[in-house]
Enzyme design. Structure first.
Site: not given
Ligand code: ACK
Length: 951
Positions: A597, A599, A668-670, A673, A714, A719
């Site tokens: 989630a 903001e 892009e997907y990370m 997380g 930040d 982040n």
């Molecule tokens: O720790 P997480 O799984 O990694 O939980 C947070 C959540 O969304 C709220 O910010 C995940 N998240 C944010 N951007 C990305 C991204 N580009 N790829 C994968 N997960 C993300 C973040």
């Protein structure tokens, strides 16, 4: 039974019990120099005296013949039996490993021992540049070790037909001569040498991130070998690929990567052409039977780079029964309101050309920025002209990106005097937007850019005043548009007039006017000089940072690096988002699941499939329904900022969806997380080098941001995002939003919202956010990483944190934290912000640590450290350690050096001096023993530690 026959008895038994493990294959990073098991015939090693070691043939359990040596002269006194291997060539080894497998008889179990039975033997070696044949001198050999058995066998074991095989490995190095011998000295043991293997380690050839790394032999010392990778066929470097080869023959810390060329896709570890049918070749006569014109080319792919595009396509499905195919590309410029499209301007360049192409790719350059183009690609063969029919072509429409202006190429000297030069220039050939201003940089030629001056000019001319007479100056100009600075012009050289000659060079006819204008210029210059001097002094005393922006060396934006444009300066923020972010069609996005989630709404994972592009995994941030205009603006501001960045350690923006609902930001997907939760999940599971590799990535991303003039405000582990390769990328961009959406942000007394634990004191006190305050936050991230996601200052209240930090207290070193990294943290937490390291320095310090991982072994933890929360900065003593010479060298470049010089620092035992009483004095309450401290004590008690997890 005499001893010889006893030995034979042992060996006979022995061979029927050889363990299958003996036959096992060895790791691929070990290169054998000798393997006695591999020899089918006699090994022919030298035995001296001849009644000592004896070569015995046997078979293993698979009846494979093997050769062994044994000796068992336990019934005689004063044994000194030598066995010497043949000469072994060193090859490229720097350090060799000797693996011995042997059985050894327990002396107590031998009845009627008359001599002095021993339970050890000696392993020795001798380096030589050539084979010495049968020449043998005991004293030339150097002892490697005394070899004892972990388990010796007894008569009873023989009775039970159990033999205990020992394996011992010894390292020898550095080895430098062309070859060497090994020797085994027996001084009265009953031993059977079952196998001898000599090998060295290498980092084997591998392909990582589409770059191939050759077989690499590690150094003998603790240092890593840095190896540059070469891009595999059909790919090119995105960021220079590098890896480090460890002494253990393992590849570590992959940095950089290659990308497949247009028209090729990544398959496994290679780039392979996008599959298409058809053949090649030219020269087939038009009269070939059944010939017809070809159908249209297929699968057109476009790769846009600012105002250039590379087009790539596949052969037509139907080649017309011929192989003499060529291609023609037609360029059309399409304005939305104006149809049909018009032909492109003649100055658009095609490489290699637009028509008669034999290959299925072309580069098109010098297009206009932010313009729609359509390219029609047609195939022709030898009968196309003879068989006219409807044009068949493949079309692709693209929109060029925003581009920085091209360099200024024409600069003219208008007037010169003793101490001023007036210049004018022509606008760049491709401004690619409205030119906001020009930056003029100049310096004395002799000074070689060590100090320089920058002027800005709205128009195409400038007068440089306050110059030295009769002096050469070099000057460069670059233009700025909303897209940032363009490349600098080449350096132009100008000279001021000599003292005795003070008239303008081009108006020499009117000498009088020239003299008076020169006098006027001098007077004006003096006046300006005084004014500028005053202004500078004034600004220096008030804002040292700003002053440096104008005159410093190394603090100005680097030429060629674009400057970040604040989207809030746009009157219409939606203009900013479309300037920096690509509008995506919602139908190209498939949402798979919610991953978190934010903001403004949910964060999802999903897939993005753009036409003619490969499907990729993406993260999708959504703006929840019922948003206000301001929320929409703030939400999209992040995309406007992110879209300006292009760096492997900054999260990449794929595009935005603003024309349909929900409004989305696609990145892009990370896979792993956020960094903080990822580290907490993998507590204590990474090697020091892996952690430093992650930290280097973050520092490199931050260096890029600070070079762009962007202050993050930040920076925190929450982040930072982590992908499946452990690459860390900085994310979460915004301005006012940053601090509102961060749950860690708290209101300060001045009304702002700030993530206190991560923020530098001056930013908390008077909102002085700079790259130096980002460096403070980086120090906190460093602490978070090294403590595997611990909360900085644990459960202390924000007020207590502010107070303690202000009084000079700093976080203590996390458990097992290398002293070098703790020192870096302390440097980032310097109260005086100008003394904190720049990100460039942080990257280079981390690079040095990666190259010299031995320095990571010195930790800042001690068993004697009291359980305290914070350390008094003034009680921390740090100086040099011999083994950390390299690290300290790099530290010497830091401004804080003076603070520590002359203090003696022998171990980190001295680091922790503050007692709980001290803390109470400053109003810090200890809120019970914290998780990490408790676990560190437990760890120290048990001395257990997990190995690294494979990632
Ligand atoms: O720790 P997480 O799984 O990694 O939980 C947070 C959540 O969304 C709220 O910010 C995940 N998240 C944010 N951007 C990305 C991204 N580009 N790829 C994968 N997960 C993300 C973040």
């Amino acid at each position: 039974m005499d001893c010889k026959s006893r030995a034979l008895f042992i060996s006979t038994l022995f061979f029927s019990f050889i363990h299958p493990a003996l036959l096992s294959t060895h790791p691929s990073n070990e290169v054998n120099l000798l393997d006695s098991k591999a020899s089918q015939g006699e090994l022919g090693w030298m035995s001296y005296p001849s009644h000592g070691w004896e070569e015995i043939s046997g078979v293993d359990e698979h009846y494979t013949p093997i050769r062994t040596f044994q000796v068992c002269n336990v019934m005689e006194y004063s044994q000194n039996n030598w066995l010497r291997t043949n000469w072994i060539q060193r090859q490229s080894a720097q350090k060799i490993y000797v693996e011995l497998k042997f059985t050894l008889r327990d002396c107590n179990s031998i009845p009627l021992v008359l001599g002095t039975c021993k339970e050890t033997f000696n392993l020795l070696y001798l380096e030589t540049d050539e084979d010495q044949g049968s020449r043998f001198r005991e004293h030339q050999f150097t002892k490697i070790d005394t070899i004892a058995a972990d388990e010796s066998f007894t008569q009873m074991d023989l009775g039970d037909r159990i033999l205990k095989l020992n394996t011992e490995v010894r390292e020898v190095g550095p080895v430098t001569r062309k070859g060497f011998y090994l020797a085994f000295q027996d001084v009265g043991a009953c031993v059977a040498l079952v196998s001898v293997r000599v090998y060295f380690k290498k980092c084997p050839f591998t392909v990582r991130n589409l770059a191939s790394f050759p077989d690499t032999v590690p150094m003998d010392s603790q240092s890593l070998v840095e190896v540059k990778g070469s891009c595999v066929n059909h790919s090119k470097e995105e960021e220079s690929p590098r890896m480090y080869c460890s002494t253990e023959g393992e590849w570590l810390v992959p940095i950089g990567k290659c990308l497949c060329n247009p028209g090729y896709e990544e398959r496994g570890s290679s780039c392979q052409g996008v599959r298409w049918g058809g053949g090649g070749g030219v020269g087939q006569p038009p009269a070939t039977p059944c010939s017809r014109p070809p159908s249209a080319p297929r699968n057109v792919i476009s790769v846009i780079n600012e105002t250039s595009v590379i087009l790539d396509w596949s052969w037509p499905e139907d080649t017309g029964g011929r192989r003499d195919l060529t291609f023609t590309v037609l360029c059309k410029r399409c304005r939305v309101a104006q149809r049909p499209c018009e032909p492109c301007r003649s100055n658009v360049r095609f490489l290699p050309r637009a028509a008669g192409l034999h290959n299925t790719t072309v580069a098109v350059a010098d297009l206009l920025a932010h313009t729609n183009y359509t390219f029609e690609i047609e195939a022709q063969n030898g009968v196309s002209s003879q068989a006219p029919k409807m044009r068949q072509y493949a079309a692709v429409t693209i929109t060029t990106n925003q581009a920085a202006p091209s360099p200024v190429t024409v600069i003219r000297k208008d007037r010169t005097s003793r101490n001023s030069i007036s210049l004018s220039w022509l606008e760049p050939e491709r401004p690619n937007g409205i030119i906001l201003d020009y930056e003029v940089k100049y310096y004395e030629k002799q000074e070689q850019e060590t100090s320089y001056t920058i002027l800005r000019s709205k128009g195409c001319n400038v007068t440089l005043n306050g110059l030295k007479a009769d002096t050469s100056y070099l000057l460069q100009i670059r233009a700025r548009t909303a897209a940032g600075y363009g490349a600098s012009s080449r350096s132009f050289e100008f000279e001021t007039s000599p003292d005795s000659f003070s008239i303008s060079s081009e108006s020499s006819q009117v000498v009088l006017i020239a003299i008076s204008s020169a006098v006027a210029i001098i007077l004006l210059t003096v006046l300006l000089y005084v004014l500028i001097g005053r202004f500078c002094c004034h600004s220096k005393s008030k804002h040292p940072d700003e002053k440096r922006l104008h005159f410093g060396n190394g603090h100005l934006r680097l030429p060629g690096i674009r400057t970040y444009v604040d989207p809030h300066t746009y009157e219409d923020p939606s203009q900013a988002v479309h300037e920096f972010a690509k509008e995506l069609d919602a139908s190209c996005i498939a949402i798979d699941k919610v991953v978190g989630a934010g903001e403004f709404g949910e964060v999802c994972s999903g897939r993005l499939k753009l036409p003619s592009k490969k499907e990729i995994c993406v993260a999708i941030k959504t703006l929840k329904a019922g948003y206000t205009d301001k929320q929409r603006r703030d939400f999209l501001a992040e995309a406007s900022i992110m879209g300006q960045f292009d760096h492997p350690n900054i999260i990449r923006l794929e595009g935005v969806v603003t024309r349909s609902k929900p409004v989305m930001i696609v990145t892009e997907y990370m896979e792993n997380g956020s960094l903080d939760s990822f580290l907490r999940k993998h507590d204590a599971q990474f090697t020091g080098i892996q952690l430093v590799g992650m930290l280097r990535g973050i520092a490199s991303g931050m260096k890029y941001l600070s070079d762009m003039g962007y202050v993050h405000r930040d920076l925190a582990a929450r982040n930072i995002l982590v992908n499946s390769n452990l690459v860390c990328k900085v994310s979460d961009f915004g301005l006012s939003r940053v601090l509102e959406d961060d749950p860690e942000a708290a209101y300060t007394t001045r009304g702002g919202k700030i993530p206190i634990r991560w923020t530098a004191p001056e930013a908390i006190a008077y909102r002085k956010f700079t790259s130096a305050s980002d460096a403070w936050s980086y120090g906190i991230v460093l602490w978070e990483v090294m403590s595997y996601g611990e909360r900085p200052y644990w459960e202390m209240s924000n007020q207590d944190v502010i107070k303690a930090v202000d009084e000079g207290y700093r976080l203590p070193p996390p458990m097992d934290c290398p002293a070098a990294l703790y020192q870096l943290m302390l440097d980032c937490w310097q109260k005086e912000r100008n003394n904190r390291p720049k990100f460039e320095q942080i990257v280079s310090i981390l690079d040095k640590l990666i190259r010299n991982p031995g320095s990571l072994k010195i930790t800042a933890n001690t068993t004697s450290r009291p359980v305290n929360l914070l350390l008094d900065r003034s009680s921390i003593e740090v100086t040099s350690l011999d083994t950390m010479g390299d690290w300290l060298d790099s530290m010497r470049t830091l401004p804080c050096k003076e603070a520590f010089s002359g203090v003696s620092y022998s171990s980190c035992d001295t680091l922790a001096k503050t007692s709980a009483e001290d803390l109470k004095k400053v109003g810090v309450t200890i809120v019970g023993p914290q998780k990490k401290i408790v676990s560190s004590i437990k760890a120290l008690e048990t001395h257990t530690k997990n190995g690294p997890v494979p990632v």
